[in-house]
Design a protein around this motif. Structure first.
Motif, PDB file in Angstrom:
ATOM      1  N   LEU A 146       0.831  -1.204   0.000  1.00  0.00           N
ATOM      2  CA  LEU A 146       0.000   0.000   0.000  1.00  0.00           C
ATOM      3  C   LEU A 146       0.864   1.252   0.000  1.00  0.00           C
ATOM      4  N   THR A 147       1.902   1.260   0.832  1.00  0.00           N
ATOM      5  CA  THR A 147       2.792   2.423   0.909  1.00  0.00           C
ATOM      6  C   THR A 147       3.509   2.662  -0.407  1.00  0.00           C
ATOM      7  N   PHE A 148       4.083   1.605  -0.970  1.00  0.00           N
ATOM      8  CA  PHE A 148       4.859   1.754  -2.203  1.00  0.00           C
ATOM      9  C   PHE A 148       3.957   2.047  -3.401  1.00  0.00           C
ATOM     10  N   ALA A 149       2.777   1.433  -3.440  1.00  0.00           N
ATOM     11  CA  ALA A 149       1.873   1.640  -4.570  1.00  0.00           C
ATOM     12  C   ALA A 149       1.322   3.057  -4.592  1.00  0.00           C
ATOM     13  N   SER A 175      -3.642   7.759  -2.902  1.00  0.00           N
ATOM     14  CA  SER A 175      -2.572   8.031  -3.865  1.00  0.00           C
ATOM     15  C   SER A 175      -2.712   9.418  -4.485  1.00  0.00           C
ATOM     16  N   LEU A 176      -3.865   9.700  -5.058  1.00  0.00           N
ATOM     17  CA  LEU A 176      -4.039  10.926  -5.833  1.00  0.00           C
ATOM     18  C   LEU A 176      -4.476  12.112  -4.985  1.00  0.00           C
ATOM     19  N   PHE A 177      -5.299  11.872  -3.978  1.00  0.00           N
ATOM     20  CA  PHE A 177      -5.791  12.983  -3.158  1.00  0.00           C
ATOM     21  C   PHE A 177      -4.905  13.220  -1.945  1.00  0.00           C
ATOM     22  N   SER A 178      -4.689  12.180  -1.134  1.00  0.00           N
ATOM     23  CA  SER A 178      -3.908  12.361   0.094  1.00  0.00           C
ATOM     24  C   SER A 178      -2.451  12.681  -0.179  1.00  0.00           C
ATOM     25  N   MET A 179      -1.897  12.159  -1.282  1.00  0.00           N
ATOM     26  CA  MET A 179      -0.462  12.297  -1.521  1.00  0.00           C
ATOM     27  C   MET A 179      -0.111  13.318  -2.590  1.00  0.00           C
ATOM     28  N   LEU A 180      -1.091  13.833  -3.321  1.00  0.00           N
ATOM     29  CA  LEU A 180      -0.769  14.794  -4.372  1.00  0.00           C
ATOM     30  C   LEU A 180      -1.670  16.021  -4.325  1.00  0.00           C
ATOM     31  N   ILE A 181      -2.955  15.851  -4.578  1.00  0.00           N
ATOM     32  CA  ILE A 181      -3.857  16.999  -4.705  1.00  0.00           C
ATOM     33  C   ILE A 181      -3.952  17.781  -3.396  1.00  0.00           C
ATOM     34  N   GLY A 182      -4.063  17.076  -2.278  1.00  0.00           N
ATOM     35  CA  GLY A 182      -4.146  17.762  -0.997  1.00  0.00           C
ATOM     36  C   GLY A 182      -2.929  18.623  -0.718  1.00  0.00           C
TER      37      GLY A 182
END
Length: 288
Positions: free
Chosen positions: A38-41, A220-227
């Motif tokens: 989960l972390t790496f993906a 992936s997309l919200f918590s790690m990028l968009i936010g």
């Protein structure tokens, strides 16, 4: 001027609202995936999206003296916090996790002093500590607090590295830009994350439900990028220690989202504590 002065707080609040779904989504994703995968993906998916953003915007390479800060940002928010929280949430409840999340704004403010040379007034620390106690008290009063000492250590370490990643990213965003910082941090970690994701690839995907896969893409997309696009912009423009106090609202926003999406009831205690915490955040902003 009033509109301009509120813009960093609006950006910060949008970022916190997006982050408020991170822990619940992580717990949901863990029902179908192992913590390491989960972390790496999630870092790999976000990294590939970040590369596309940098390529589309034709961004120049960062300066050499920014690389160390970008590495610290990547270690804190791309690798450290997601991995440590995923490991901790296997053995602790969300309510117990809130006890540690309440310390994140304080950790961010401390690193803002150490890394970004900010100097909040003494009264700021008073408001910040009172807000921490309020959030901790609320967490103690709701739900189960089951856990283990190893999960506690992992969660405490997650708060430390995340506070460092927030402060360092906010500092770099002052001249690199908010979305550029998180994209460059993701790019730095991408080669290693892709390799580790391939090595941890699940042998069977039957265990992963549609909800788990959707949760994976959310973190992936919200918590790690968009936010982070909103969050780092808010920290850079409004002050790391000051805007960082908005993190106190994260558990309450998560509960409000649960009420809106899942029909859960909102208690009077939640409203009362949230009003007190908002008052502390306003006071901290005044003296930051």
């Amino acid at each position: 001027m009033r509109v301009l002065s509120s813009t960093p707080w609006i950006n910060g609040l949008v970022g916190v609202a997006i982050f408020s779904g991170s822990l619940p989504a992580t717990r949901l994703a863990l029902q179908g995936f192992e913590p390491l995968f989960l972390t790496f993906a999630r870092a790999s998916i976000a990294g590939l999206a970040g590369v596309l953003c940098l390529w589309a915007a034709r961004q120049p390479w960062p300066r050499r003296d920014d690389l160390a800060g970008l590495c610290l940002t990547a270690m804190g928010v791309v690798v450290g916090f997601p991995l440590l929280t995923a490991l901790a949430l296997q053995e602790m409840t969300a309510a117990r996790g809130l006890l540690y999340v309440a310390l994140l704004p304080v950790a961010t403010a401390i690193f803002a002093v150490v890394r970004a040379a900010e100097r909040p007034q003494p009264v700021f620390w008073l408001f910040s500590c009172v807000a921490s106690v309020l959030v901790m008290g609320f967490a103690l009063s709701v739900g189960s607090l089951e856990g283990s000492w190893s999960a506690d250590v992992a969660m405490l370490a997650a708060i430390v590295v995340c506070g460092l990643g927030y402060a360092e990213g906010g500092r770099l965003s002052r001249h690199l830009g908010g979305w550029q910082v998180i994209c460059w941090a993701l790019l730095l970690a991408l080669p290693v994350m892709l390799l580790l994701a391939w090595m941890a690839w699940p042998g069977r995907w039957e265990m992963a439900s549609g909800e788990s896969i959707a949760a994976l893409f959310y973190v992936s997309l919200f918590s790690m990028l968009i936010g982070f696009i909103f969050w780092y912009r808010g920290l850079a423009d409004g002050g790391i220690a000051s805007v960082g106090q908005l993190q106190f609202l994260q558990p309450f926003l998560g509960l409000l989202l649960s009420a809106a999406l899942l029909g859960e009831q909102i208690s009077f205690k939640l409203v009362a504590v949230m009003i007190l915490v908002v008052s502390c955040v306003a006071g901290a902003r005044r003296f930051a």
